[in-house]
Design a protein around this motif. Sequence first.
Motif, PDB file in Angstrom:
ATOM      1  N   LEU A 141     -62.599 -72.224 101.723  1.00  0.00           N
ATOM      2  CA  LEU A 141     -61.732 -73.090 100.922  1.00  0.00           C
ATOM      3  C   LEU A 141     -61.010 -74.104 101.796  1.00  0.00           C
ATOM      4  O   LEU A 141     -60.784 -75.250 101.377  1.00  0.00           O
ATOM      5  N   GLU A 142     -60.629 -73.680 103.025  1.00  0.00           N
ATOM      6  CA  GLU A 142     -59.944 -74.607 103.920  1.00  0.00           C
ATOM      7  C   GLU A 142     -60.881 -75.729 104.376  1.00  0.00           C
ATOM      8  O   GLU A 142     -60.456 -76.873 104.572  1.00  0.00           O
ATOM      9  N   LYS A 143     -62.162 -75.386 104.529  1.00  0.00           N
ATOM     10  CA  LYS A 143     -63.127 -76.382 104.998  1.00  0.00           C
ATOM     11  C   LYS A 143     -63.606 -77.312 103.889  1.00  0.00           C
ATOM     12  O   LYS A 143     -64.051 -78.426 104.159  1.00  0.00           O
ATOM     13  N   MET A 144     -63.531 -76.831 102.649  1.00  0.00           N
ATOM     14  CA  MET A 144     -64.046 -77.638 101.537  1.00  0.00           C
ATOM     15  C   MET A 144     -63.103 -77.503 100.344  1.00  0.00           C
ATOM     16  O   MET A 144     -63.192 -76.573  99.552  1.00  0.00           O
ATOM     17  N   VAL A 145     -62.150 -78.419 100.239  1.00  0.00           N
ATOM     18  CA  VAL A 145     -61.116 -78.364  99.209  1.00  0.00           C
ATOM     19  C   VAL A 145     -61.706 -78.459  97.802  1.00  0.00           C
ATOM     20  O   VAL A 145     -61.146 -77.935  96.840  1.00  0.00           O
ATOM     21  N   ALA A 146     -62.843 -79.080  97.677  1.00  0.00           N
ATOM     22  CA  ALA A 146     -63.463 -79.247  96.358  1.00  0.00           C
ATOM     23  C   ALA A 146     -63.731 -77.898  95.684  1.00  0.00           C
ATOM     24  O   ALA A 146     -63.708 -77.782  94.454  1.00  0.00           O
ATOM     25  N   LEU A 147     -63.968 -76.870  96.506  1.00  0.00           N
ATOM     26  CA  LEU A 147     -64.227 -75.539  95.943  1.00  0.00           C
ATOM     27  C   LEU A 147     -62.998 -75.025  95.182  1.00  0.00           C
ATOM     28  O   LEU A 147     -63.127 -74.400  94.127  1.00  0.00           O
ATOM     29  N   ALA A 148     -61.815 -75.277  95.721  1.00  0.00           N
ATOM     30  CA  ALA A 148     -60.587 -74.836  95.056  1.00  0.00           C
ATOM     31  C   ALA A 148     -60.370 -75.576  93.744  1.00  0.00           C
ATOM     32  O   ALA A 148     -59.831 -75.021  92.779  1.00  0.00           O
ATOM     33  N   VAL A 149     -60.806 -76.825  93.699  1.00  0.00           N
ATOM     34  CA  VAL A 149     -60.656 -77.622  92.470  1.00  0.00           C
ATOM     35  C   VAL A 149     -61.589 -77.104  91.371  1.00  0.00           C
ATOM     36  O   VAL A 149     -61.203 -77.014  90.200  1.00  0.00           O
ATOM     37  N   GLN A 171     -69.071 -86.806  94.792  1.00  0.00           N
ATOM     38  CA  GLN A 171     -70.107 -87.559  95.510  1.00  0.00           C
ATOM     39  C   GLN A 171     -70.887 -86.661  96.475  1.00  0.00           C
ATOM     40  O   GLN A 171     -71.283 -87.089  97.574  1.00  0.00           O
ATOM     41  N   VAL A 172     -71.089 -85.395  96.081  1.00  0.00           N
ATOM     42  CA  VAL A 172     -71.854 -84.441  96.881  1.00  0.00           C
ATOM     43  C   VAL A 172     -72.879 -83.786  95.957  1.00  0.00           C
ATOM     44  O   VAL A 172     -72.527 -82.941  95.122  1.00  0.00           O
ATOM     45  N   ALA A 173     -74.143 -84.170  96.100  1.00  0.00           N
ATOM     46  CA  ALA A 173     -75.177 -83.674  95.192  1.00  0.00           C
ATOM     47  C   ALA A 173     -75.332 -82.161  95.285  1.00  0.00           C
ATOM     48  O   ALA A 173     -75.504 -81.469  94.268  1.00  0.00           O
ATOM     49  N   ASP A 174     -75.270 -81.645  96.512  1.00  0.00           N
ATOM     50  CA  ASP A 174     -75.454 -80.202  96.690  1.00  0.00           C
ATOM     51  C   ASP A 174     -74.348 -79.394  96.009  1.00  0.00           C
ATOM     52  O   ASP A 174     -74.557 -78.250  95.598  1.00  0.00           O
ATOM     53  N   LEU A 175     -73.158 -79.977  95.884  1.00  0.00           N
ATOM     54  CA  LEU A 175     -72.055 -79.270  95.227  1.00  0.00           C
ATOM     55  C   LEU A 175     -72.380 -79.039  93.751  1.00  0.00           C
ATOM     56  O   LEU A 175     -72.040 -77.996  93.182  1.00  0.00           O
ATOM     57  N   GLY A 176     -73.066 -80.002  93.140  1.00  0.00           N
ATOM     58  CA  GLY A 176     -73.494 -79.829  91.751  1.00  0.00           C
ATOM     59  C   GLY A 176     -74.478 -78.697  91.615  1.00  0.00           C
ATOM     60  O   GLY A 176     -74.434 -77.914  90.648  1.00  0.00           O
ATOM     61  N   LEU A 177     -75.394 -78.572  92.579  1.00  0.00           N
ATOM     62  CA  LEU A 177     -76.364 -77.480  92.545  1.00  0.00           C
ATOM     63  C   LEU A 177     -75.673 -76.128  92.716  1.00  0.00           C
ATOM     64  O   LEU A 177     -75.995 -75.163  92.019  1.00  0.00           O
ATOM     65  N   VAL A 178     -74.703 -76.066  93.604  1.00  0.00           N
ATOM     66  CA  VAL A 178     -73.986 -74.804  93.857  1.00  0.00           C
ATOM     67  C   VAL A 178     -73.237 -74.340  92.612  1.00  0.00           C
ATOM     68  O   VAL A 178     -73.333 -73.174  92.209  1.00  0.00           O
ATOM     69  N   PHE A 205     -65.752 -65.809  90.816  1.00  0.00           N
ATOM     70  CA  PHE A 205     -65.276 -66.287  92.113  1.00  0.00           C
ATOM     71  C   PHE A 205     -66.267 -65.938  93.227  1.00  0.00           C
ATOM     72  O   PHE A 205     -66.541 -66.762  94.108  1.00  0.00           O
ATOM     73  N   PHE A 206     -66.766 -64.701  93.186  1.00  0.00           N
ATOM     74  CA  PHE A 206     -67.672 -64.274  94.250  1.00  0.00           C
ATOM     75  C   PHE A 206     -68.959 -65.100  94.235  1.00  0.00           C
ATOM     76  O   PHE A 206     -69.462 -65.506  95.289  1.00  0.00           O
ATOM     77  N   ALA A 207     -69.494 -65.337  93.025  1.00  0.00           N
ATOM     78  CA  ALA A 207     -70.743 -66.097  92.943  1.00  0.00           C
ATOM     79  C   ALA A 207     -70.555 -67.527  93.428  1.00  0.00           C
ATOM     80  O   ALA A 207     -71.331 -68.036  94.268  1.00  0.00           O
ATOM     81  N   PHE A 208     -69.514 -68.190  92.944  1.00  0.00           N
ATOM     82  CA  PHE A 208     -69.304 -69.588  93.293  1.00  0.00           C
ATOM     83  C   PHE A 208     -68.983 -69.756  94.786  1.00  0.00           C
ATOM     84  O   PHE A 208     -69.626 -70.534  95.499  1.00  0.00           O
ATOM     85  N   LEU A 209     -67.997 -68.984  95.262  1.00  0.00           N
ATOM     86  CA  LEU A 209     -67.601 -69.134  96.657  1.00  0.00           C
ATOM     87  C   LEU A 209     -68.670 -68.596  97.610  1.00  0.00           C
ATOM     88  O   LEU A 209     -68.877 -69.148  98.708  1.00  0.00           O
TER      89      LEU A 209
END
Length: 469
Positions: free
Chosen positions: A328-336, A401-408, A455-459
Amino acid sequence: MLDRNDTTPPQPDEAVLRDEEGAIRPEFLERIAAAIESRDAAALRALAGDLHESDTGDLIEALEPELRARFVALRGSEFDFTALTEVEDAVREEILEELPAQTVAEGVRDLDSDDAAYILEDLPKAEQAEILEQLPRLERVALERILEYPEGSAGRRMQAEFIAVPPSWTVGHAIDYMRETDDLPDRFYELYVIDPSSKLLGAVSLDLLLRNKRPVPISDLMDPERRRVGAKEDLEEVARMFERYNLVAAPVVDDGDKLVGVLTFDDIVDVIEEEAEEDIKALGGVGRSEELSDSVWTIVKGRFPWLLANLLTAVLASWVIRQFEGSLEKMVALAVLMPIVASMGGNAGTQSMTVAVRALATRDLGDANAARVVRREVLVGLLNGIGFAVIMGAIAAAWFQVADLGLVIGLAMVCVLAAAALGGIAIPILLDRLGVDPAIASGPFVTTITDVIGFFAFLGIATLWFGLG
């Protein structure tokens, strides 16, 4: 309770009593309150004297608590105690506690035994005894017998007034008896045939009786296979029998098959309504017996345990999040995006759980179809997951603006919606088989599964995909 006089036309002042939505008009309530405060019995009679008992019950509930018993007292002998079967239990108990035992005894004396028992059943034994002592012997014995049956049993809700005839009578004899006897039930739908020891032999419906000529023996008309109810049988099971076989009335028998009372459809409708209300409350984490008239402390005691259970599930979900603190610290978008995954899973789980709990309550879901229903729900979860994976994946990719984030997040959606559907249907079934009420206990378990897996699946997927570990 359900109104027995459901064919009665609306009272002339119904428009004065209720607004367009059916609620008690504030101005009418103010006039009633003013009449009570001034002890103006004549004004109160003019305002509420012609109200139906159901309307009177609604009016009593709308009054301030300190005015309710005073309303009954001011109405005096003109007050129809049937109205007290239309109010919440807490309101009824509050009123009865303030009224003298003699007043209550006079009020229930003319009621059908099932209504009288319904009014008295929640009172302390000492108060019950004090009221019963002031009733005529036959009425007292009938009520005592009803009140001795367990709460929630057919015997507790039955009506002790019924028409029983011997098999040797003819149609003419039975008709003459009903015409000449004053002490008959207010409403009845069939006659019961008994032997000298009161053992139930069968039943004759009124329509069949009236279609036959006077010399026809009752024994030729009676149905010896008439469905009957055990006095100790659970009311929920009886309600299902009424629903399944479209019954209007059913005789109630004791352990020796002796006729002791009758249950009618109006009582059963009340049971079905009460059970449905209790299930809805339980699904929301509210005590089954909670009512709008309950005190603050009573409500707090009923709700606190379920809020505590939800707190524990929230702590567990937070623990899962803590395990991915670095990601979460490395990728704030995950918290959003994380709350979106959890919210979708929670809603999907609630949908499946609601369907399962209601189906279990009505016995539509059992061993014969459980596997098929579970497979169906999981398939629904997968298909919904794929659909929302596409939608949310596109939103997330465009947003950050991160395509891979949509896949995740898309993969996480599929996982959590499928798991939520499985948990929502499987947990109530499992709890039911373990003898635990699924309406009460399912919520915290389903919430835990959807939050933790979401939470476990997404993170977890994000950590592996982006190498954030």
